[in-house]
Motif scaffolding. Structure first.
Motif, mmCIF file in Angstrom:
data_model
loop_
_atom_site.group_PDB
_atom_site.id
_atom_site.type_symbol
_atom_site.label_atom_id
_atom_site.label_comp_id
_atom_site.label_asym_id
_atom_site.label_seq_id
_atom_site.Cartn_x
_atom_site.Cartn_y
_atom_site.Cartn_z
ATOM 1 N N ALA A 1 0.669 -1.095 0.002
ATOM 2 C CA ALA A 1 -0.018 -0.150 -0.075
ATOM 3 C C ALA A 1 0.828 1.288 0.066
ATOM 4 O O ALA A 1 0.521 2.165 -0.705
ATOM 5 C CB ALA A 1 -0.882 0.133 1.097
ATOM 6 N N ARG A 2 1.816 1.191 0.661
ATOM 7 C CA ARG A 2 2.751 2.428 0.786
ATOM 8 C C ARG A 2 3.593 2.554 -0.504
ATOM 9 O O ARG A 2 3.717 3.752 -0.992
ATOM 10 C CB ARG A 2 3.993 2.188 1.649
ATOM 11 N N ASP B 1 2.242 2.098 -3.391
ATOM 12 C CA ASP B 1 1.333 2.756 -4.294
ATOM 13 C C ASP B 1 0.704 3.944 -3.724
ATOM 14 O O ASP B 1 -0.363 4.546 -4.359
ATOM 15 C CB ASP B 1 0.082 1.734 -4.370
ATOM 16 N N GLY B 2 1.436 4.577 -2.615
ATOM 17 C CA GLY B 2 1.089 5.765 -2.310
ATOM 18 C C GLY B 2 -0.506 5.864 -1.660
ATOM 19 O O GLY B 2 -1.147 7.034 -1.643
ATOM 20 N N THR B 3 -0.491 4.917 -0.873
ATOM 21 C CA THR B 3 -2.131 4.834 -0.424
ATOM 22 C C THR B 3 -2.018 5.792 1.071
ATOM 23 O O THR B 3 -1.194 5.711 1.793
ATOM 24 C CB THR B 3 -2.502 3.483 0.015
ATOM 25 N N SER B 4 -3.029 6.685 1.270
ATOM 26 C CA SER B 4 -3.044 7.456 2.414
ATOM 27 C C SER B 4 -3.274 6.598 3.640
ATOM 28 O O SER B 4 -3.916 5.703 3.603
ATOM 29 C CB SER B 4 -4.035 8.605 2.216
ATOM 30 N N PRO C 1 8.230 5.978 -1.111
ATOM 31 C CA PRO C 1 8.061 4.984 -2.554
ATOM 32 C C PRO C 1 7.269 5.562 -3.306
ATOM 33 O O PRO C 1 7.474 5.495 -4.449
ATOM 34 C CB PRO C 1 7.740 3.806 -1.796
ATOM 35 N N GLU C 2 5.942 6.289 -2.870
ATOM 36 C CA GLU C 2 4.995 6.635 -3.825
ATOM 37 C C GLU C 2 5.302 7.679 -4.804
ATOM 38 O O GLU C 2 4.761 8.021 -5.790
ATOM 39 C CB GLU C 2 3.792 7.003 -2.961
ATOM 40 N N TYR D 1 -4.680 -7.939 -2.037
ATOM 41 C CA TYR D 1 -5.592 -7.724 -0.716
ATOM 42 C C TYR D 1 -6.628 -9.086 -1.066
ATOM 43 O O TYR D 1 -7.441 -8.968 -2.059
ATOM 44 C CB TYR D 1 -6.159 -6.569 -1.015
ATOM 45 N N PHE E 1 -6.615 -0.433 -7.337
ATOM 46 C CA PHE E 1 -6.314 0.126 -5.932
ATOM 47 C C PHE E 1 -5.302 1.246 -6.076
ATOM 48 O O PHE E 1 -5.369 2.364 -5.674
ATOM 49 C CB PHE E 1 -5.886 -1.020 -5.178
ATOM 50 N N PRO E 2 -3.959 0.842 -6.746
ATOM 51 C CA PRO E 2 -3.009 2.043 -6.934
ATOM 52 C C PRO E 2 -3.430 3.230 -7.731
ATOM 53 O O PRO E 2 -2.985 4.346 -7.275
ATOM 54 C CB PRO E 2 -1.833 1.389 -7.634
ATOM 55 N N ASN F 1 -5.506 5.881 -5.791
ATOM 56 C CA ASN F 1 -4.703 6.563 -4.698
ATOM 57 C C ASN F 1 -4.162 7.941 -5.158
ATOM 58 O O ASN F 1 -3.796 8.852 -4.684
ATOM 59 C CB ASN F 1 -3.507 5.890 -4.026
ATOM 60 N N LYS G 1 0.006 1.404 -12.737
ATOM 61 C CA LYS G 1 0.866 2.717 -12.728
ATOM 62 C C LYS G 1 1.655 3.409 -13.630
ATOM 63 O O LYS G 1 2.122 4.605 -13.602
ATOM 64 C CB LYS G 1 1.340 3.053 -11.329
#
Lengths: 298, 363
Positions: free
Chosen positions: A192-193, A195-198, B78-79, B93, B104-105, B108, B160
């Motif tokens: 998730a990180r 992918d830049g998830t809040s 990383p993002e 997930y 999902f990505p 974000n 992405k």
């Protein structure tokens, strides 16, 4: 095949016997009593069968008061305690230093005697003609007047009971939730990180679904536990709960069996069956709702 | 995108009292050319995953710099680096469908980069098409096979449109056949997208077969970087020689005596200009030639027929491997009744390493 079946039952027999004798039989018995009018356990006699017990209980103002108290208690404490526990657990799992200390502190209420906690709450919330408890002193400090939480208005008493119940049930929930949070695989968070998830989205979209079976377990047991509340009220308001107007359904059942107004096992049985039906209904609703929102991993 | 690793070092605090810091990666210098597929190769605990995590941004280097193109990304999260990562256990997930996982990505993305629902759907379908999982979009990861999950993970990393694709042990959870197939596909996808790709593996065969370049690591230190065949044919030290190749290289205790390379009494090759010393001799399985008057005399253990080749299993007291495995083409006849077998060697397949430093001695 038949033979194997027979053997299977044989192995289950001890458990079945115990369950039957101590669980199923009493349940059926209570169900039967609830239809027998004026059952007397000493003489094993009754004078009629029918719905009268239910009618009596449902028209008894004490029962209605107990029902109202219980429903209010359930409606307030289950969501609040679960949410608070979730919040605290998430906070606990994100702090590194002193985590063990915090965990211990939060778990202490669980190993403390209910009545002792009740005593402390009474001292905290009390108001007599001469002294105020700590809560009232705080209220006074902020310019509020003293409130008699233990022997005063209904809302005040209900508030104390709710706070007390939440305080008592939270440690267990925190314990379970912290371990559930710890069992979520770290790579999900890493993914998730990347992918830049809040943070909020991580919690809502990943953490919460991952621990949803645990949350669901806590909600179900929380509902059942809150419906069966009794000792908490006694710890705060003494044994004469009807007089205090703070009785619960279990308290009502107890009173009907043994209390000052005791000696009415039929009414007690009817009240117990009503409670059983309520709990069963709520649990079924819970199960139905959970199908959509709880994710069991394979 | 070109990736530069400059003096990259990562050390972790040791556990317990008075323990010194553990260095996972030490002074890693490497420039990865744009669009190449790089395999980071080494045994467990050699620092290859740590290196990957630093490129990804999940771990901060203790010292050194990482540059994507000309941009220093060392301290970027990383993002913000534009990397896609495929994790060893895929990290799909489990409560979301394949479609939701891949989208999902994209969900974000914020601000200017934000996509409409239709665009997201299209991007997800494109990524899914690339890894051929379009018909699985509404399943949950738990309902997929390992290989399919792997593809979903790759699609999620690609959706992405990252500049850099990172794969951590991408094939280790697959069975042998699927592994072969999937590694070809990874190669194909990498060629098609031309994304600079770094992948980590402990399986030398996997690294050799698809990488443009491999990096062999040991205990946090890079041993050798090069094209797979070059590294195989020209290892810089005993570790690299032993790590590459199946069946593994045969290592012997030997010595250089009077400018000759010897194993026991057998004189294998000339070693002009070399002073006398103890050495390790590495001979690739394909470096043996059956020869009636060959210098190397081994006790014959057995012969395994593998179709195209035969593999001769033998033993020798100077060999450090319990058995010596030599691969000979089937055209040669082997006398299985004989107790001994005699070999000559192909000079290009024989490597000599110093007896103490284990560094290569070129003869």
């Amino acid at each position: 095949m038949e033979n194997r079946n027979f053997k299977g039952w044989l192995y289950l027999l001890p458990a079945l016997l115990f369950l039957g004798a101590f669980l199923v039989y009493p349940l059926i018995d209570v169900f039967v009593y609830s239809f027998e009018e004026g059952y007397n356990s000493a003489s094993q006699t009754y004078y009629g069968t029918g719905m009268y017990n239910y009618s009596y209980v449902l028209h008894d103002p004490y029962f209605l008061q107990a029902l109202k108290n219980t429903l209010l208690l359930v409606a307030v404490t289950v969501p609040v305690s679960t949410l608070l526990a979730l919040l605290i657990s998430v906070a606990l799992s994100s702090v590194k230093p002193l985590r063990k200390l915090y965990q211990t502190v939060y778990f202490l209420p669980y190993v403390t005697n209910t009545l002792a906690i009740g005593l402390v709450f009474m001292i905290l919330f009390k108001k007599t003609a001469y002294t105020d408890g700590l809560i009232n002193l705080v209220l006074n400090f902020f310019g509020g007047g003293s409130v008699d939480f233990i022997d005063g208005p209904y809302w005040a008493k209900m508030l104390v009971l709710c706070v007390y119940t939440i305080w008592v049930v939270m440690p267990f929930k925190i314990l379970i939730l912290t371990s559930a949070l710890a069992s979520v695989n770290q790579t999900y968070y890493n993914a998730a990180r990347v992918d830049g998830t809040s943070r909020f989205r991580i919690f809502y979209k990943i953490t919460l679904p991952m621990i949803s079976p645990t949350v669901f377990y806590l909600v179900i047991t929380g509902f059942i536990g809150a419906f069966k509340a009794y000792s908490d009220a006694v710890a705060l308001f003494g044994t004469n709960l009807n007089a205090a107007g703070m009785n619960t359904i279990v308290g009502y059942v107890y009173d009907m069996l043994y209390g000052d107004s005791g000696g009415y096992p039929s009414y007690a049985s009817a009240a117990a069956i009503i409670l059983f039906v309520i709990v069963l209904t709520i649990t079924c609703i819970n199960l139905l709702v959970s199908r959509k929102h709880v994710h069991y991993s394979k | 995108m070109k990736i530069q690793l400059q003096e990259l070092t990562k050390s972790f605090p040791g556990r317990g009292r008075n323990s010194s810091r553990v260095t996972a990666v030490k002074d890693f210098n490497f420039e990865i050319p744009d669009g190449e597929l790089i395999g980071l190769l080494g045994p467990s605990g050699c620092g290859k995953s740590t290196t990957l995590n630093m490129i990804c941004g999940l771990e901060k280097p203790t010292s050194g710099r990482i540059l994507f193109g000309d941009k220093d990304v060392t301290t970027l999260p990383p993002e913000k680096r534009g990397v896609g990562m495929v994790f060893q256990n895929y990290a799909l997930y489990p409560h979301l469908t394949v479609r939701q996982n891949i989208i999902f990505p994209l969900q974000n993305l914020k601000g200017k980069e934000k996509l409409s629902k239709a665009e997201m759907e299209k991007r997800a379908m494109d990524a899914a098409a690339l890894v051929q999982i379009r018909e699985l979009m509404d399943r949950k990861p738990g309902e997929l096979s390992g290989g399919q999950q792997q593809r979903v993970a790759i699609a999620r990393a690609l959706v992405k449109l990252p500049h850099v694709l990172l794969l951590d042990e991408p094939l280790s959870n697959l069975d042998a056949r699927l592994r072969l197939q999937t590694r070809e596909e990874i190669r194909k996808i990498q060629r098609a997208t031309k994304i600079t790709t770094v992948f980590v593996t402990h399986d030398q065969e996997e690294a050799m077969s698809i990488s443009d370049r491999i990096v062999v690591m040991k205990a946090g230190v890079v041993q050798q970087i090069g094209k797979p065949q070059e590294v195989y044919d020209d290892p810089v030290n005993l570790f690299v020689a032993k790590f590459l190749g199946t069946p593994p290289i045969n290592v012997w205790k030997g010595e250089i005596r009077n400018e000759k390379l010897c194993i026991g009494d057998a004189v294998l090759l000339d070693a002009p200009g070399q002073k006398d010393r103890a050495v390790f001799v590495g001979i690739r399985p394909e470096g043996f030639v059956l020869k009636e008057d060959g210098p190397l005399i081994c006790r014959l253990g057995g012969v395994e027929v593998m179709g195209r080749d035969i593999s001769i299993v033998s033993t020798h007291e100077a060999s450090l491997n319990p058995t010596i495995r030599s691969i000979i083409s089937t055209e040669t006849k082997v006398d299985t009744a004989s107790e001994t077998v005699r070999f000559a060697v192909k000079p290009a397949k024989v490597f000599v390493f110093d007896g103490s430093s284990e560094e290569r001695i070129r003869i």
